[in-house]
Motif scaffolding. Structure first.
Motif, PDB file in Angstrom:
ATOM      1  N   UNK A  80       0.829  -1.203   0.000  1.00 51.26           N
ATOM      2  CA  UNK A  80       0.000   0.000   0.000  1.00 51.26           C
ATOM      3  C   UNK A  80       0.868   1.260   0.000  1.00 51.26           C
ATOM      4  N   UNK A  81       1.908   1.295   0.867  1.00 47.95           N
ATOM      5  CA  UNK A  81       2.767   2.480   0.923  1.00 47.95           C
ATOM      6  C   UNK A  81       3.461   2.738  -0.412  1.00 47.95           C
ATOM      7  N   UNK A  82       3.873   1.679  -1.069  1.00 48.61           N
ATOM      8  CA  UNK A  82       4.536   1.829  -2.378  1.00 48.61           C
ATOM      9  C   UNK A  82       3.540   2.377  -3.406  1.00 48.61           C
ATOM     10  N   UNK A  83       2.322   1.861  -3.375  1.00 50.57           N
ATOM     11  CA  UNK A  83       1.292   2.340  -4.295  1.00 50.57           C
ATOM     12  C   UNK A  83       1.010   3.824  -4.073  1.00 50.57           C
ATOM     13  N   UNK A  87       1.724   6.982  -6.590  1.00 45.51           N
ATOM     14  CA  UNK A  87       0.606   7.836  -6.991  1.00 45.51           C
ATOM     15  C   UNK A  87       0.893   9.302  -6.683  1.00 45.51           C
ATOM     16  N   UNK A  88       1.331   9.575  -5.459  1.00 45.45           N
ATOM     17  CA  UNK A  88       1.594  10.956  -5.045  1.00 45.45           C
ATOM     18  C   UNK A  88       2.748  11.553  -5.844  1.00 45.45           C
ATOM     19  N   UNK A  89       3.840  10.798  -6.005  1.00 48.82           N
ATOM     20  CA  UNK A  89       5.013  11.313  -6.723  1.00 48.82           C
ATOM     21  C   UNK A  89       4.690  11.647  -8.168  1.00 48.82           C
ATOM     22  N   UNK A  90       3.850  10.817  -8.800  1.00 49.39           N
ATOM     23  CA  UNK A  90       3.515  11.065 -10.207  1.00 49.39           C
ATOM     24  C   UNK A  90       2.779  12.386 -10.386  1.00 49.39           C
ATOM     25  N   UNK A  91       1.948  12.739  -9.427  1.00 49.65           N
ATOM     26  CA  UNK A  91       1.200  13.994  -9.523  1.00 49.65           C
ATOM     27  C   UNK A  91       2.052  15.177  -9.087  1.00 49.65           C
ATOM     28  N   UNK A 100      11.876  20.419  -5.637  1.00 47.91           N
ATOM     29  CA  UNK A 100      12.403  21.592  -4.942  1.00 47.91           C
ATOM     30  C   UNK A 100      11.473  22.081  -3.836  1.00 47.91           C
ATOM     31  N   UNK A 101      10.334  21.413  -3.669  1.00 44.02           N
ATOM     32  CA  UNK A 101       9.383  21.860  -2.650  1.00 44.02           C
ATOM     33  C   UNK A 101       9.880  21.484  -1.259  1.00 44.02           C
ATOM     34  N   UNK A 102       9.499  22.291  -0.241  1.00 41.56           N
ATOM     35  CA  UNK A 102       9.939  21.974   1.119  1.00 41.56           C
ATOM     36  C   UNK A 102       9.131  20.811   1.669  1.00 41.56           C
ATOM     37  N   UNK A 103       9.639  20.226   2.756  1.00 39.71           N
ATOM     38  CA  UNK A 103       9.079  18.992   3.299  1.00 39.71           C
ATOM     39  C   UNK A 103       7.647  19.178   3.796  1.00 39.71           C
ATOM     40  N   UNK A 104       7.367  20.303   4.458  1.00 40.90           N
ATOM     41  CA  UNK A 104       6.024  20.523   5.000  1.00 40.90           C
ATOM     42  C   UNK A 104       5.001  20.618   3.876  1.00 40.90           C
ATOM     43  N   UNK A 105       5.402  21.247   2.776  1.00 41.15           N
ATOM     44  CA  UNK A 105       4.500  21.343   1.626  1.00 41.15           C
ATOM     45  C   UNK A 105       4.225  19.955   1.048  1.00 41.15           C
ATOM     46  N   UNK A 106       5.287  19.146   0.925  1.00 39.33           N
ATOM     47  CA  UNK A 106       5.133  17.794   0.392  1.00 39.33           C
ATOM     48  C   UNK A 106       4.192  16.955   1.258  1.00 39.33           C
ATOM     49  N   UNK A 107       4.394  17.039   2.572  1.00 44.82           N
ATOM     50  CA  UNK A 107       3.553  16.249   3.475  1.00 44.82           C
ATOM     51  C   UNK A 107       2.095  16.688   3.408  1.00 44.82           C
ATOM     52  N   UNK A 108       1.911  18.010   3.349  1.00 44.97           N
ATOM     53  CA  UNK A 108       0.546  18.522   3.257  1.00 44.97           C
ATOM     54  C   UNK A 108      -0.129  18.100   1.967  1.00 44.97           C
ATOM     55  N   UNK A 109       0.604  18.204   0.852  1.00 45.77           N
ATOM     56  CA  UNK A 109       0.046  17.802  -0.436  1.00 45.77           C
ATOM     57  C   UNK A 109      -0.212  16.295  -0.485  1.00 45.77           C
ATOM     58  N   UNK A 110       0.669  15.535   0.152  1.00 44.99           N
ATOM     59  CA  UNK A 110       0.489  14.082   0.172  1.00 44.99           C
ATOM     60  C   UNK A 110      -0.851  13.723   0.826  1.00 44.99           C
ATOM     61  N   UNK A 112      -3.511  15.602   1.141  1.00 45.48           N
ATOM     62  CA  UNK A 112      -4.615  16.050   0.287  1.00 45.48           C
ATOM     63  C   UNK A 112      -4.833  15.083  -0.872  1.00 45.48           C
ATOM     64  N   UNK A 113      -3.745  14.667  -1.509  1.00 44.53           N
ATOM     65  CA  UNK A 113      -3.852  13.779  -2.670  1.00 44.53           C
ATOM     66  C   UNK A 113      -4.375  12.394  -2.285  1.00 44.53           C
ATOM     67  N   UNK A 114      -3.971  11.884  -1.126  1.00 49.35           N
ATOM     68  CA  UNK A 114      -4.455  10.571  -0.694  1.00 49.35           C
ATOM     69  C   UNK A 114      -5.950  10.634  -0.372  1.00 49.35           C
ATOM     70  N   UNK A 115      -6.378  11.722   0.276  1.00 52.12           N
ATOM     71  CA  UNK A 115      -7.817  11.882   0.540  1.00 52.12           C
ATOM     72  C   UNK A 115      -8.587  11.963  -0.772  1.00 52.12           C
ATOM     73  N   UNK A 116      -8.031  12.709  -1.733  1.00 52.05           N
ATOM     74  CA  UNK A 116      -8.695  12.829  -3.037  1.00 52.05           C
ATOM     75  C   UNK A 116      -8.779  11.474  -3.724  1.00 52.05           C
TER      76      UNK A 116
END
Length: 305
Positions: A80-83, A87-91, A100-110, A112-116
Motif C-alpha cells: 500500500x505504501x509503495x502504491x 501515486x503521489x510522486x507522479x502527480x 524543490x518543494x519543502x518537506x512541509x508542503x510535500x507532506x501537506x500535499x500528500x 490532500x492527494x491521498x484523501x482525493x
C-alpha cells in the motif's frame, strides 16, 4: 467522547436485555421497576442509539476507503505504501516541481492527494452497506393520513413521509418506483405527506383520496416538472373524471386542511424531522435512499415474518 458514548450504550443495551420486572430502586419500601424507567428514557435511548449508528456509518465509510486503496495496491502486486508513494510522486512531480518543494508542503500535499484518491475510488465503487439504524419503539404512523397500495394484507410495510415540493423527495420517487415494482406483491406501501405546512399538492392529494384517486394525483404531481398550481390541479381532476366543483370544495375545506396539518404535527412529535423519511415496520431509516440498502432491509424484514 466516543468511548463515553459506547460505554453508555453498553449499559443501556444491558439494561434493555434484563427482565422488565428488575428492581432499579426502592422508595420507602416501594419498588421501582426497569420497565417504568425505560418508559421515561425511550427517546433519550433512541437518540443515543442513533448517534452510535451515525458513528458506525462514518467509520464504515473510512474503512471502505482504506480497503479500496488496499485493493488497488493488491491489483498491482505492491504494498500500500509503495502504491501511495508512486501515486503521489507522479502527480507532485508533474504539476508542482516537487523536487524543490519543502518537506512541509510535500507532506501537506500528500495528505490532500491521498484523501482525493480515496474519495475518487469511493465515488466510483459499487458499495452496499448493511448497517441499519435502530428501531424507534413508538414510531407508529398508521393512525395518521397514510395512503396505501401494493399488498394491503402484507405484514411488511414501507411508509414514506415525503414532501411534493422537495427535490430530494422527487428524486427518491424514482428509486421507490423500482422498489414498488419488485415488491408490490409482498409489501404494503404507504405515503404520508410531511411538508413544513399544508400546501396545494398535499391538500389536492388528500381531497382526491376521498374519490379513490389519491395515487393518480400522487404520481402525476411527482412526475410534473414544476410545482403544481391550481389550474394544473383542477385540470388533473377533470382529466380523471371527477366532479370539479365538488372536488374544489373538498380541496378548500377546513376538514382537508386540518387532516393534513394534524398529520404534519404528529409526525414531528414522533421524531421525524426530514424528507424523505422511510419507515419500514416502524424502523426509521434516516440516512439512506439507496435502492440496494433499502431492498436488503426489506428482504431481512420479509424473512422475519
Amino acid at each position: 467522547m466516543k468511548q463515553v458514548l459506547l460505554l453508555m450504550l453498553a449499559v443501556l443495551m444491558y439494561s434493555c436485555s434484563q427482565s422488565s420486572k428488575e428492581v432499579v430502586a426502592e422508595i420507602n419500601g416501594h419498588k421501582l421497576y426497569a420497565s417504568e424507567l425505560s418508559q421515561v428514557t425511550t427517546q433519550e435511548t433512541f437518540d443515543l442509539l442513533n448517534m452510535a449508528y451515525e458513528i458506525k456509518m462514518r467509520a464504515l465509510d473510512d474503512l471502505i476507503k482504506r480497503k479500496l486503496i488496499e485493493y488497488e495496491a493488491l491489483e498491482r502486486s505492491i504494498l500500500v505504501d509503495e502504491y501511495l508513494d508512486t501515486y503521489v510522486d507522479s502527480i507532485m512531480t508533474a504539476s508542482t516541481g516537487a523536487d524543490t518543494a519543502d518537506l512541509s508542503f510535500k507532506n501537506g500535499m500528500r495528505s490532500v492527494l491521498i484523501r482525493h484518491l480515496a474519495d475518487s475510488l469511493f465515488n466510483k465503487a459499487q458499495i452496499k452497506r448493511y448497517v441499519y439504524p435502530p428501531k424507534q419503539p413508538k414510531c407508529v404512523v398508521a393512525d395518521l393520513c397514510v395512503q396505501y397500495r401494493g399488498n394491503l394484507d402484507a405484514a411488511t410495510h414501507l411508509i414514506v413521509a415525503s414532501d411534493f415540493s422537495c427535490k430530494r423527495c422527487a428524486e427518491f420517487e424514482k428509486t421507490l418506483k423500482r422498489i414498488y415494482n419488485e415488491y408490490h406483491d409482498r409489501v404494503k406501501f404507504g405515503f404520508v405527506s410531511f411538508a413544513d405546512e399544508p400546501n396545494l399538492a398535499s391538500l389536492a392529494c388528500e381531497a382526491a383520496g376521498k374519490y379513490g384517486k389519491f395515487w393518480e394525483f400522487h404520481d402525476a404531481i411527482f412526475s410534473y416538472n414544476a410545482l403544481p398550481d391550481s389550474a394544473y390541479i383542477l385540470g388533473l381532476a377533470k382529466n380523471l373524471g371527477l366532479d370539479v366543483t365538488r372536488y374544489k370544495r373538498d380541496l378548500q375545506s377546513a376538514e382537508t386542511y386540518n387532516n393534513v396539518n394534524h398529520t404534519i404535527n404528529k409526525l414531528m412529535e414522533r421524531g421525524l424531522f426530514a424528507t424523505p423519511t422511510i419507515i419500514i415496520n416502524n424502523r426509521l431509516v434516516y440516512i439512506t435512499n439507496s435502492y440496494e440498502e433499502l431492498t436488503k432491509l426489506l428482504d431481512k424484514e420479509l424473512q422475519n415474518r
